[in-house]
Design a protein around this motif. Structure first.
Motif, PDB file in Angstrom:
ATOM      1  N   SER A   1       0.839  -1.200   0.000  1.00  0.00           N
ATOM      2  CA  SER A   1       0.000   0.000   0.000  1.00  0.00           C
ATOM      3  C   SER A   1       0.883   1.263   0.000  1.00  0.00           C
ATOM      4  O   SER A   1       2.103   1.171  -0.226  1.00  0.00           O
ATOM      5  N   CYS A   2       0.264   2.412   0.224  1.00  0.00           N
ATOM      6  CA  CYS A   2       0.992   3.681   0.171  1.00  0.00           C
ATOM      7  C   CYS A   2       0.245   4.693   1.028  1.00  0.00           C
ATOM      8  O   CYS A   2      -0.974   4.801   0.931  1.00  0.00           O
ATOM      9  N   PRO A   3       0.967   5.417   1.884  1.00  0.00           N
ATOM     10  CA  PRO A   3       0.279   6.338   2.794  1.00  0.00           C
ATOM     11  C   PRO A   3      -0.261   7.600   2.118  1.00  0.00           C
ATOM     12  O   PRO A   3      -1.027   8.345   2.731  1.00  0.00           O
TER      13      PRO A   3
ATOM     14  N   LEU B   1      -5.405   2.486  -7.104  1.00  0.00           N
ATOM     15  CA  LEU B   1      -5.761   1.148  -6.642  1.00  0.00           C
ATOM     16  C   LEU B   1      -4.646   0.546  -5.782  1.00  0.00           C
ATOM     17  O   LEU B   1      -4.902  -0.133  -4.801  1.00  0.00           O
ATOM     18  N   ALA B   2      -3.387   0.794  -6.180  1.00  0.00           N
ATOM     19  CA  ALA B   2      -2.251   0.209  -5.456  1.00  0.00           C
ATOM     20  C   ALA B   2      -2.244   0.645  -3.995  1.00  0.00           C
ATOM     21  O   ALA B   2      -1.765  -0.076  -3.123  1.00  0.00           O
ATOM     22  N   SER B   3      -2.790   1.817  -3.726  1.00  0.00           N
ATOM     23  CA  SER B   3      -2.873   2.281  -2.354  1.00  0.00           C
ATOM     24  C   SER B   3      -4.133   1.754  -1.673  1.00  0.00           C
ATOM     25  O   SER B   3      -4.074   1.066  -0.662  1.00  0.00           O
ATOM     26  N   TYR B   4      -5.302   2.022  -2.244  1.00  0.00           N
ATOM     27  CA  TYR B   4      -6.566   1.727  -1.575  1.00  0.00           C
ATOM     28  C   TYR B   4      -6.850   0.237  -1.436  1.00  0.00           C
ATOM     29  O   TYR B   4      -7.425  -0.206  -0.447  1.00  0.00           O
ATOM     30  N   LEU B   5      -6.448  -0.525  -2.446  1.00  0.00           N
ATOM     31  CA  LEU B   5      -6.782  -1.945  -2.436  1.00  0.00           C
ATOM     32  C   LEU B   5      -6.122  -2.683  -1.287  1.00  0.00           C
ATOM     33  O   LEU B   5      -6.665  -3.651  -0.764  1.00  0.00           O
ATOM     34  N   THR B   6      -4.930  -2.238  -0.896  1.00  0.00           N
ATOM     35  CA  THR B   6      -4.136  -3.011   0.059  1.00  0.00           C
ATOM     36  C   THR B   6      -3.904  -2.276   1.376  1.00  0.00           C
ATOM     37  O   THR B   6      -3.021  -2.643   2.134  1.00  0.00           O
TER      38      THR B   6
END
Ligand code: SF4
Length: 286
Positions: A233-235, A242-247
């Motif tokens: 994910s990503c802060p 998607l790469a942030s919210y999905l995980t």
């Protein structure tokens, strides 16, 4: 078809010797070998299955495959891109498995799918899967196999009802989906009987040991790459991402217990390292 690509693989794990009554599983990536074997998610799920002696897993890609079981009990797909969907249908046809889940009978395998695309939105292709795994696979995959073993000899319907009890497992045929319009948004999703959970909770792995390659090969799209997952994910949480919210939530691999040992293992077989994550530079010890 040739199996020669598999000869170039250097494994970073020890496959188990399957028991005599091991569950025959085909684990597929709906694209060519070079693409599939470069997917860290695919590598990790395959190795997780291959390290169990209660299953016998064979890999299938669109251009090659290992020796496949004549009567697989489970067929799985790791799905990273929406445009690969048509390849799923082609692979099911090549295995002589009906593409619609509702057309499968007790003698046909349970078809499952997982990966970022299905976790983000399982519904557009829900008709083709008996089981969809939502979220991080770390614990979900083992729970799926263990639950399947309990109902291995039961009818398909009994199997699906049992699997639907596992948190993170969505069994589309056990839910009725209503839409506002034929091309509109989903109006409601309700279980078709009271013993089926009303909500399927996406699974989130909360450990600080993230993934690393289980195989290195010159045939990968990134030749001889050894991948380590640095963050998940990503802060920043950019609204479109998607790469942030999905995980979510944002997690970082422990430097001492996860990253350094993993990199040392990789350096024994290659000098090419790939640091993976939506936002690698957000690792506090980068
Ligand atoms: S990975 Fe990039 S686009 Fe995604 S939330 Fe982080 S900064 Fe934004």
């Amino acid at each position: 078809m040739t199996s020669s690509v598999f000869d170039s693989e250097r494994l970073l794990f020890t496959p188990a010797t399957p028991d005599t009554n091991a569950i025959p599983i085909i684990f597929a990536f709906p694209n060519e070998y070079s693409v599939g074997i470069t997917s860290l998610g695919y590598q990790v799920v395959w190795a997780t299955l291959a390290m169990r002696n209660d299953v016998q897993v064979s890999r299938l890609f669109t251009d090659t495959h290992e020796q496949l079981p004549r009567t697989p009990e489970i067929v799985g797909f790791s799905i990273s891109w929406e445009l690969d969907y048509v390849n799923i249908l082609n692979l099911l046809e090549s295995l002589e498995i009906p593409i619609l889940a509702t057309s499968r009978n007790d003698s046909q395998p349970i078809v499952f799918g997982g990966g970022p695309v299905l976790t983000a939105n399982p519904e557009p292709f829900a008709d083709f899967f008996d089981v969809i795994l939502l979220g991080d696979g770390e614990n979900l995959l083992g729970n799926f196999i263990e639950a399947y073993k309990e109902v291995r000899n039961a009818s398909r319907q009994t199997q699906l009802k049992r699997l639907a009890q596992i948190p993170g497992i969505y069994v589309p045929s056990l839910y009725a989906v209503e839409y506002h319009a034929i091309d509109g948004a989903v109006k409601s999703i309700n279980p078709i009987s009271p013993e089926i959970p009303a909500v399927v909770q996406k699974q989130t792995y909360r450990g600080n040991m993230l993934s690393a390659s289980t195989v290195v090969t010159e045939k990968a799209a990134w030749e001889n790459i050894y991948m380590v997952e640095v963050v998940r994910s990503c802060p920043e949480m950019c609204r479109f991402c998607l790469a942030s919210y999905l995980t979510l939530p944002f997690r970082t691999a422990s430097l001492e217990s996860s990253l350094i040992p993993a990199i040392e293992r990789g350096l024994e077989v290659t000098n090419r390292l790939g640091l993976l994550g939506a936002s690698v530079t957000q690792h506090p010890e980068i």
